[in-house]
Design an enzyme around this catalytic site. Structure first.
Site, PDB file in Angstrom:
ATOM      1  N   ASP A   1     -79.914 -48.699 -34.868  1.00  0.00           N
ATOM      2  CA  ASP A   1     -78.969 -49.525 -35.269  1.00  0.00           C
ATOM      3  C   ASP A   1     -78.410 -50.661 -34.639  1.00  0.00           C
ATOM      4  O   ASP A   1     -77.501 -51.343 -34.488  1.00  0.00           O
ATOM      5  CB  ASP A   1     -77.567 -48.661 -35.408  1.00  0.00           C
ATOM      6  CG  ASP A   1     -76.538 -49.094 -36.511  1.00  0.00           C
ATOM      7  OD1 ASP A   1     -76.938 -49.804 -37.505  1.00  0.00           O
ATOM      8  OD2 ASP A   1     -75.378 -49.201 -36.186  1.00  0.00           O
TER       9      ASP A   1
ATOM     10  N   ASP B   1     -81.952 -47.055 -42.309  1.00  0.00           N
ATOM     11  CA  ASP B   1     -81.595 -48.238 -41.674  1.00  0.00           C
ATOM     12  C   ASP B   1     -82.780 -48.444 -40.721  1.00  0.00           C
ATOM     13  O   ASP B   1     -83.042 -50.061 -40.507  1.00  0.00           O
ATOM     14  CB  ASP B   1     -80.401 -48.379 -40.750  1.00  0.00           C
ATOM     15  CG  ASP B   1     -79.128 -48.004 -41.324  1.00  0.00           C
ATOM     16  OD1 ASP B   1     -79.207 -47.703 -42.450  1.00  0.00           O
ATOM     17  OD2 ASP B   1     -78.056 -47.683 -40.510  1.00  0.00           O
TER      18      ASP B   1
ATOM     19  N   ASP C   1     -66.460 -43.773 -42.164  1.00  0.00           N
ATOM     20  CA  ASP C   1     -67.326 -44.533 -41.674  1.00  0.00           C
ATOM     21  C   ASP C   1     -67.163 -45.251 -40.465  1.00  0.00           C
ATOM     22  O   ASP C   1     -67.757 -46.091 -39.662  1.00  0.00           O
ATOM     23  CB  ASP C   1     -67.558 -45.833 -42.878  1.00  0.00           C
ATOM     24  CG  ASP C   1     -67.851 -45.402 -44.076  1.00  0.00           C
ATOM     25  OD1 ASP C   1     -68.711 -44.431 -44.156  1.00  0.00           O
ATOM     26  OD2 ASP C   1     -67.458 -45.834 -45.016  1.00  0.00           O
TER      27      ASP C   1
END
Length: 346
Positions: free
Chosen positions: A131, A169, A320
Site C-alpha cells: 500500500d 492492490d 474502511d
C-alpha cells in the site's frame, strides 16, 4: 494522492480461533472521486445476470461478525434489524488470514467447509511494501518472510477446494506509479512464485488482483503487470476488490482486459456495489461512503463464459477507516453493515 485503499482487519472465523483472527487483513477500496451516477439497471441485478437465489458453492462462516451480530440483536429484541443483517450473515464472505500465521484460520475454515462440500474464498494480502506506505502499510518484512508466509498459506489449504484472490492492490500500485521502481522486480517475482505455490494445490484457483475501472482506466496498463506476474499460470484476475463500481462498468472493463490477456477469466467483488460508487467530487469516495448497498450475492452463475464468479471479497460491514465517523480500519461496524443490508435489492 486520492483513491488509495486502506487495510481493514477482519474478525470472526470460529470462536475457537478468536485469538488469531484479530490479525486478519482487509482492504477498503480504491476509487477516484467523480464517478458517474449509476443507472437503476446498474444499481441492482440486470437482464442477463443471475437471480439473487442462484446457488452458491462457497462456504459461509457460521461465526462471522455478522452472524454474531444477528444473534445479539435477536436477544435484544431487534428482530427486524437481525433479519435484515442475515443478508450478510447467511452469505459467503472471503477470509483474510492473519499476516503472522495464516495456517490455523485456513485449516479451520477448510475443515468446516468440508462438512457441506463448499469452497473457501481466501485473500492473500501480505506483500512487502504494501500500500505504498499509506493506510495499509506493512506486509511481510522481506521476500523470504513472504515466501514462508505464502507457503504456510498454501500448505493449510492442501487439497481442499479454495479460491484465492492474490495480493489486492499490489499490481495496480505498480501500474499507477505508487510503488517505487526499486520494488517492482521483487514484487513481480514474489507474486509469480506465489501463483505456482498456490496452484500446487489440486483444487486451488488463483486470481491476481487488477484493481477497478475507475482506478487503472486503460486496461492495457494493468495487462502487462499481470503478464509479468504470471497470469498465464493463474486462473484469471479479480476486479473491484473493496470498491463500489457497478456490475455493468466492471464487466465492460473486464471484457476489454480479458481480450488483452488472450481471453483470461475473472471474478468481480460485488460485496458493496449494489448502489454503485459515491457520486460527485468527494474526497476519499472509497472510504465508508454513505448510502451504499450490498451487491449481487456470491455465485458462479454469471451468464458470462469468462466471468467465473461474483464474490464478496471485501467483508461488508467492516470499516474502511476512521473517515466519516467510522472506527479503525477493519473494525466491525454494525450500523454501517445494517445500512448496506437494508438498502440491498436482494
Amino acid at each position: 494522492m486520492s483513491g488509495r485503499r486502506t487495510m481493514s482487519r477482519g474478525f470472526g472465523l470460529l470462536s475457537t480461533l478468536a485469538a488469531v483472527t484479530l490479525a486478519a487483513a482487509l482492504t477498503a477500496g480504491c476509487s477516484t472521486p467523480g464517478s458517474p451516477s449509476p443507472t437503476s439497471a446498474e444499481a441492482g441485478p440486470v437482464r442477463g445476470e443471475p437471480a439473487p437465489s442462484a446457488a452458491s458453492p462457497y462456504w459461509v462462516d457460521p461465526d462471522s461478525d455478522a452472524a454474531r451480530q444477528v444473534r445479539a440483536w435477536d436477544r435484544e429484541g431487534r428482530k427486524d434489524d437481525a433479519k435484515a443483517l442475515r443478508r450478510i450473515a447467511d452469505r459467503p464472505v472471503a477470509l483474510w488470514p492473519a499476516w503472522d500465521a495464516p495456517g490455523p484460520e485456513i485449516a479451520a475454515a477448510t475443515k468446516d467447509a468440508a462438512r457441506t462440500r463448499k469452497t473457501v474464498v481466501l485473500v492473500a494480502y501480505n506483500i512487502p511494501h504494501r500500500d505504498c506506505g499509506l493506510y495499509s502499510a506493512g506486509g511481510a518484512k522481506d521476500a523470504d518472510t513472504y515466501r514462508s508466509w505464502i507457503g504456510e498459506f498454501a500448505d493449510a489449504i492442501g487439497d481442499a477446494p479454495a479460491t484465492v484472490v492474490l495480493e489486492p492492490d499490489a499490481l495496480p500500485h505498480i501500474a499507477d506509479g505508487c510503488t517505487p521502481p526499486e520494488h517492482h522486480a521483487e514484487r513481480y517475482q514474489l507474486i509469480s512464485e506465489a501463483v505456482d505455490t498456490l496452484k500446487a494445490g489440486a483444487r486451488t484457483k488463483v486470481y491476481l488482483d487488477a484493481g477497478n475501472p475507475d482506478w487503472i482506466v486503460e486496461p492495457e496498463k494493468i495487462a502487462e503487470p499481470l503478464r509479468r506476474a504470471g497470469i498465464d499460470r493463474a486462473d484469471g484476475f479479480s476486479l473491484n476488490v473493496s470498491n463500489f463500481q457497478s456490475n455493468a462498468s466492471v464487466k465492460e472493463y473486464g471484457a476489454l482486459l480479458s481480450d488483452s490477456l488472450g481471453g483470461a477469466h475473472y471474478v468481480i467483488d460485488t460485496s458493496r456495489n449494489g448502489g454503485g460508487p459515491l457520486t460527485g467530487d468527494r474526497a476519499e469516495a472509497w472510504c465508508n461512503p454513505p448510502g451504499r448497498a450490498l451487491g449481487t450475492p456470491p455465485t458462479t452463475d454469471t451468464r458470462d463464459d469468462r466471468l467465473d464468479a461474483y464474490l464478496w471479497i471485501k467483508r461488508p460491514g467492516e470499516s474502511d477507516g476512521t473517515c466519516r465517523g467510522g472506527p479503525e480500519a477493519g473494525t466491525w461496524w454494525p450500523e454501517y453493515a445494517l445500512g448496506l443490508a437494508t438498502r440491498a435489492k436482494s
